[in-house]
Design a protein around this motif. Structure first.
Motif, PDB file in Angstrom:
ATOM      1  N   ALA A 294     -29.813  57.020  47.877  1.00 49.02           N
ATOM      2  CA  ALA A 294     -29.829  58.469  47.712  1.00 49.02           C
ATOM      3  C   ALA A 294     -31.002  58.810  46.812  1.00 49.02           C
ATOM      4  N   GLU A 295     -31.893  59.650  47.320  1.00 47.84           N
ATOM      5  CA  GLU A 295     -33.074  60.051  46.560  1.00 47.84           C
ATOM      6  C   GLU A 295     -33.360  61.519  46.831  1.00 47.84           C
ATOM      7  N   THR A 296     -34.101  62.135  45.961  1.00 49.34           N
ATOM      8  CA  THR A 296     -34.513  63.512  46.192  1.00 49.34           C
ATOM      9  C   THR A 296     -35.756  63.542  47.070  1.00 49.34           C
ATOM     10  N   THR A 297     -35.889  64.590  47.869  1.00 48.83           N
ATOM     11  CA  THR A 297     -37.045  64.752  48.742  1.00 48.83           C
ATOM     12  C   THR A 297     -38.120  65.556  48.047  1.00 48.83           C
ATOM     13  N   GLY A 298     -39.235  65.738  48.750  1.00 53.34           N
ATOM     14  CA  GLY A 298     -40.350  66.471  48.157  1.00 53.34           C
ATOM     15  C   GLY A 298     -40.048  67.932  47.891  1.00 53.34           C
ATOM     16  N   ASN A 299     -39.043  68.482  48.588  1.00 53.53           N
ATOM     17  CA  ASN A 299     -38.710  69.893  48.373  1.00 53.53           C
ATOM     18  C   ASN A 299     -37.381  70.040  47.641  1.00 53.53           C
ATOM     19  N   ALA A 300     -37.035  69.072  46.804  1.00 53.28           N
ATOM     20  CA  ALA A 300     -35.742  69.085  46.123  1.00 53.28           C
ATOM     21  C   ALA A 300     -35.633  70.259  45.147  1.00 53.28           C
ATOM     22  N   ASP A 301     -34.446  70.836  45.091  1.00 52.21           N
ATOM     23  CA  ASP A 301     -34.147  71.919  44.154  1.00 52.21           C
ATOM     24  C   ASP A 301     -32.895  71.523  43.380  1.00 52.21           C
ATOM     25  N   ARG A 302     -33.093  70.642  42.386  1.00 54.82           N
ATOM     26  CA  ARG A 302     -31.967  70.089  41.646  1.00 54.82           C
ATOM     27  C   ARG A 302     -32.288  70.068  40.155  1.00 54.82           C
ATOM     28  N   GLU A 303     -31.289  70.306  39.357  1.00 54.08           N
ATOM     29  CA  GLU A 303     -31.455  70.244  37.914  1.00 54.08           C
ATOM     30  C   GLU A 303     -31.470  68.779  37.449  1.00 54.08           C
ATOM     31  N   PRO A 304     -32.344  68.423  36.498  1.00 55.78           N
ATOM     32  CA  PRO A 304     -32.365  67.044  35.982  1.00 55.78           C
ATOM     33  C   PRO A 304     -31.004  66.663  35.390  1.00 55.78           C
ATOM     34  N   ALA A 305     -30.621  65.407  35.593  1.00 56.94           N
ATOM     35  CA  ALA A 305     -29.342  64.930  35.073  1.00 56.94           C
ATOM     36  C   ALA A 305     -29.480  63.465  34.698  1.00 56.94           C
ATOM     37  N   LYS A 306     -28.540  62.960  33.897  1.00 57.84           N
ATOM     38  CA  LYS A 306     -28.574  61.556  33.494  1.00 57.84           C
ATOM     39  C   LYS A 306     -28.339  60.648  34.689  1.00 57.84           C
ATOM     40  N   LYS A 307     -27.548  61.115  35.650  1.00 59.27           N
ATOM     41  CA  LYS A 307     -27.303  60.371  36.874  1.00 59.27           C
ATOM     42  C   LYS A 307     -27.665  61.255  38.055  1.00 59.27           C
ATOM     43  N   LEU A 308     -28.263  60.657  39.073  1.00 61.48           N
ATOM     44  CA  LEU A 308     -28.744  61.445  40.201  1.00 61.48           C
ATOM     45  C   LEU A 308     -27.605  62.176  40.909  1.00 61.48           C
ATOM     46  N   LEU A 309     -26.497  61.468  41.160  1.00 60.96           N
ATOM     47  CA  LEU A 309     -25.426  62.024  41.975  1.00 60.96           C
ATOM     48  C   LEU A 309     -24.231  62.435  41.123  1.00 60.96           C
ATOM     49  N   ASP A 310     -23.633  63.572  41.474  1.00 59.16           N
ATOM     50  CA  ASP A 310     -22.363  63.930  40.852  1.00 59.16           C
ATOM     51  C   ASP A 310     -21.231  63.220  41.601  1.00 59.16           C
ATOM     52  N   ALA A 311     -19.991  63.446  41.213  1.00 55.24           N
ATOM     53  CA  ALA A 311     -18.859  62.702  41.765  1.00 55.24           C
ATOM     54  C   ALA A 311     -18.736  62.906  43.273  1.00 55.24           C
TER      55      ALA A 311
END
Length: 336
Positions: A294-311
């Motif tokens: 699981a990775e973010t793409t070039g057009n990702a719109d996500r807030e930085p977090a300690k872990k990439l994925l939530d539950a």
């Protein structure tokens, strides 16, 4: 001039007919040896499906062909690895173990552009349409159960057709090349069937729409409602792209080995870090290790977090990895 007198006598006694036959026969032999079919039959160590290649290229082309080594740890069968260029068609044939660059220049690695589409018809392979102006890439992975890793594990065929939109034609070239290579190298493979159609690619990111019930690689995922997916098959690379710029990717065989390290540059078989979450599975033969990312793409719109994925997203990665591993006959994945 005694020699001229002797020639005249020979011609009058029937030598002319023999001379004509020899010249005509030699001409046919020359034409045959320089025909497009004959030239292609000798290119790429004789591994090409001549009629399928001619359907793509026509009979007027420039041809170059050569061989190369895949790895010092692999003793490949005679004739491998080899590549050739027929006009605007490129073909690489190598073993899956030690493959140089299985991803090549595939545009889907940007993860926010085109996506790989499974070939289907019993083949472990995919095709990528690069842009609207024409340009295709296709890869096929063929397992060789009688080849240990030191002999190459399997066969990998990578093809590129510039300025072409004939997806079925290129899929046939790639798969028929893999099958012919198996036959000529003693690989006990189980090939698929002849390809008659290839599914269309998913729409580009700016035209994808929300949907509640995915039916392909995103089946069963619930953390996001909008997605882009391809058919759930047995391609060695699979994608499910969720809204917000989150891409789930499955990689097998030489594609999973394209990253440094035992687990794609990670020391553990599974994890959920700031920049990436991953899982892994053990697979048979040329599939080697299955890696699920699981990775973010070039057009990702996500807030930085300690872990990439939530539950909820982590649950989706586990579901994605489990379903893909099951389709490919791999073990249950080690999940984060």
């Amino acid at each position: 001039m005694r020699w001229w007198h002797d020639i005249n006598i020979w011609v009058k006694r029937g030598g002319a007919a023999l001379l004509t036959a020899a010249l005509v026969g030699g001409g046919y032999l020359w034409l045959e040896q320089h025909s497009p079919e004959h030239r292609l039959s000798e290119a790429c160590s004789g591994m090409l499906p001549v009629s399928d290649v001619l359907d793509m290229t026509g009979d007027d082309f420039e041809l170059t062909s050569g061989t190369f080594d895949v790895s010092s740890e692999v003793t490949e069968p005679a004739g491998l690895a080899t590549n050739c260029k027929i006009g605007s068609l490129w073909i690489d044939i190598e073993t899956t173990a030690g493959a140089h660059s299985p991803y090549g220049t595939y545009t889907f690695q940007r993860r926010d552009d085109v996506l790989p589409v499974p070939l289907g018809s019993g083949w472990s392979g995919f095709i990528v349409a690069e842009d609207e102006d024409g340009g295709l890439d296709a890869s096929v992975l063929l397992d060789c159960p009688n080849w240990p890793a030191r002999k190459g594990s399997g066969i990998l065929v990578t093809t590129q057709a510039r300025y072409s939109t004939d997806r079925v034609g290129l899929a046939r070239v790639a798969t028929a090349t893999a099958q012919r290579t198996a036959e000529r190298t003693g690989c006990d493979a189980t090939p698929g069937t002849r390809i008659d159609r290839v599914d269309p690619a998913p729409p580009p990111p700016d035209t994808s729409v929300a949907a509640e019930f995915p039916k392909g690689t995103c089946t069963g995922l619930t953390s996001h409602k909008a997605f882009r997916e391809t058919a759930a098959a047995t391609a060695p690379v699979e994608y499910c792209v969720l809204e917000g710029g989150l891409a789930l990717q499955a990689e097998y065989g030489p594609f999973a080995g394209g990253r440094d390290g035992t687990y794609g540059g990670r020391s553990r078989p599974a994890g959920n870090a700031r920049d990436m979450a991953w899982a892994s599975a053990r697979c048979r033969g040329a599939l080697g290790t299955g890696m699920y990312w699981a990775e973010t793409t070039g057009n990702a719109d996500r807030e930085p977090a300690k872990k990439l994925l939530d539950a909820a997203e982590l649950k989706d990665l586990r579901r994605f990895a489990r379903d893909s591993a099951a389709r490919h006959g791999c073990s249950a994945p080690t999940a984060p």
